[in-house]
Design a protein around this motif. Sequence first.
Motif, PDB file in Angstrom:
ATOM      1  N   GLN A   1       0.801  -1.210   0.000  1.00  0.00           N
ATOM      2  CA  GLN A   1       0.000   0.000   0.000  1.00  0.00           C
ATOM      3  C   GLN A   1       0.837   1.265   0.000  1.00  0.00           C
ATOM      4  O   GLN A   1       0.439   2.288  -0.581  1.00  0.00           O
ATOM      5  N   SER A   2       2.005   1.221   0.612  1.00  0.00           N
ATOM      6  CA  SER A   2       2.828   2.430   0.711  1.00  0.00           C
ATOM      7  C   SER A   2       3.269   2.931  -0.662  1.00  0.00           C
ATOM      8  O   SER A   2       3.493   4.131  -0.843  1.00  0.00           O
TER       9      SER A   2
ATOM     10  N   ASP B   1       0.240   4.805  -1.972  1.00  0.00           N
ATOM     11  CA  ASP B   1       0.088   6.035  -1.189  1.00  0.00           C
ATOM     12  C   ASP B   1       1.105   7.088  -1.619  1.00  0.00           C
ATOM     13  O   ASP B   1       0.778   8.290  -1.697  1.00  0.00           O
TER      14      ASP B   1
ATOM     15  N   THR C   1      -8.263   3.970  -6.266  1.00  0.00           N
ATOM     16  CA  THR C   1      -8.761   4.526  -5.002  1.00  0.00           C
ATOM     17  C   THR C   1     -10.232   4.899  -5.060  1.00  0.00           C
ATOM     18  O   THR C   1     -10.853   5.116  -4.023  1.00  0.00           O
TER      19      THR C   1
END
Length: 671
Positions: free
Chosen positions: A224-225, A228, A289
């Motif tokens: 996920q990073s 992000d 997203t």
Amino acid sequence: MKKLLTCIACIFSLLVRGQHKDYPIHAVPFTQVKLTDHFWSPRIETNRTVTIPASFERCRNTGRIKNFEMAAARSGKFCTTYPFDDTDIYKTIEGASFSLAVHPDKDLEAYLDSLIALIRRAQEPDGYLYTARTIDPLNPHPWSGKERWVSEHDNSHELYNSGHMFEAAYAHFMATGKRNFLDIALKNADLLVSVFGPDKMHVAPGHEIVEMGLVKLYRLTGKQSYLDLAKFFIDERGKRKYNPKGKTPWETGTYWQDDKPVVQSDEAVGHAVRAMYLYSAVADIAALTGDTAYLHAIDRIWDNVVGKKIYVQGGLGAIGDGERFGDNYQLPNLTAYNETCAAIGNVYWNYRMFLLHGESKYMDILEKSLYNGLISGVGLDGKSFFYTNGMQMKNSFSHPDIERERSGWFVCSCCPTNICRLVPSIPGYMYGQKDNDIYVNLFISSSTSFTLNQNKQIQLVQENNYPWDGDLKIIVNPKSATNFRLLVRIPGWAQNEAIPSDLYHFEEPRNTSVQIKVNGEALAFTMQNGYAILSRTWKKNDQVEIRLPMDVRKIAANPNVKDDIGKIALQRGPLIYCAEWPDNNGKTSNIILPDDAQFNSAYEPDELKGIVILKSEAYAVDISNDERTVNTRKQPFVAIPYYAWAHRGKGEMNVWFPTRVKDIDLITSLP
């Protein structure tokens, strides 16, 4: 190799399905499409046998590989011009990996492994990878800044280098299953995650693409990073202070697409290639997203590009000063810049827009760019290139930014290496799938297969002679009788639409209709979002026949495009045509195409590796030998596909032609 690729594809599919949101339509990988055509197959083969080897050779001859050797030794002096020259190696590795995925080559694979080993040695222990600094940290490249990333917004291109490296590592892993390059990329990505973020270092990357690369790594790892951080980099735009009343795009921040937050943008601005990479990444983030603000922003920007800022042959970036978009309707011909990389970025962006919305208009723009303003950037020999793609060449005018002939390489050689990676992936833009809907977007003789719901297996075979002929055949071969919808794109140009806006239009709308037959019987079909919907229970060897009108059409521009007032351009099928000096008595700037001009088309197999040429009669403006009188005379007129120009020496070329004499520029000599 085939079993390995299938296994990797399955793992990737599971990772994607495990993500909560994504594009509503799934792309069909190029590795699942086998081409048999005579237009794209030779180009992809030339890319494999000529373009990629030439690129690697030129990377070595120009010192790009030597920069990595010196970085690995931590000694020497950076020996090329730009700090982003590292990316030419990454992009060529990406293209070579795409080639390996469908054409195994042990020697090429071993060579890539040797380059990757060198790249690993050049990488610093914490993951930093940037030869312009690593070679001599105390004396980095002048654009780099004294410390890491302090000049990232301006000229260092550190994150740009990372982005292209991520994309190449992703391609290499998907092609070979090897982690040697992927591990280098993940180490660098983890460093970026540790450095940048809401409570860490803030920057809007100066040249976008790291965002696209991070998304690729997220798709591969599910980390996920990475996603992000890609979103963080996009959201950092518009926070830096500029002079809103500045006179240049650098003063206002528009050059970097940094004048306002992306979600507030409604116009394509600044450096065209950076913009295309940014908008592609925004589409990725919108899909992954569900951020509707992102979605609405790129919808508005797309409308602006297609309605006010794209050339008739799909080129983007009108202004040479900054390689950038101009104002609305600012589309000059003599000074048109149209960087090849921008056309490539246009393909990336529009395919993503199709995956988001399922509308054919995005594929119309992709096709326009692909068949015209993109492949014009590479010569038929596969080793000569255009950086810029001009719209008009005059013997009496020469602009220093606009090329009149192709070159083997450039000091800034982003375009040739971008060609390396785009061309082998072209089959991947042909199809899309959403549940039991199969989208047919591009018409290229080929075969591919799909797995529908309930594990139904379908094979599709295309047979055609596109783009020269509009008679298309699609053979549907399900393993057993299967009900699903086949959505076939009916190009806008086949429906009296020159482009999906009022920027260009066909001068003479025609009552041409697209005919579709299934197993020889005419089919009544419905249209949805530009697609013919063919819904039925399909059986083995069902045959769909489609006839697209391939007559020559005259295009006129919106009157706000000042350079094109009173002029026409020519289109046949997806191809835009131009006139070039060898076919038209040595000049094209003196040609007038009358309103009533009629055209004949003929395939010439020996001309420019096989093209359909257009023939008509035109008027030529002549100036007497004493330069005192002007007259017009009739002469034969010949036009060739725009992509094929500049293979027969330097001379005049025109895309737009006046239909009558309205004015004459007089040049007087002072006594």
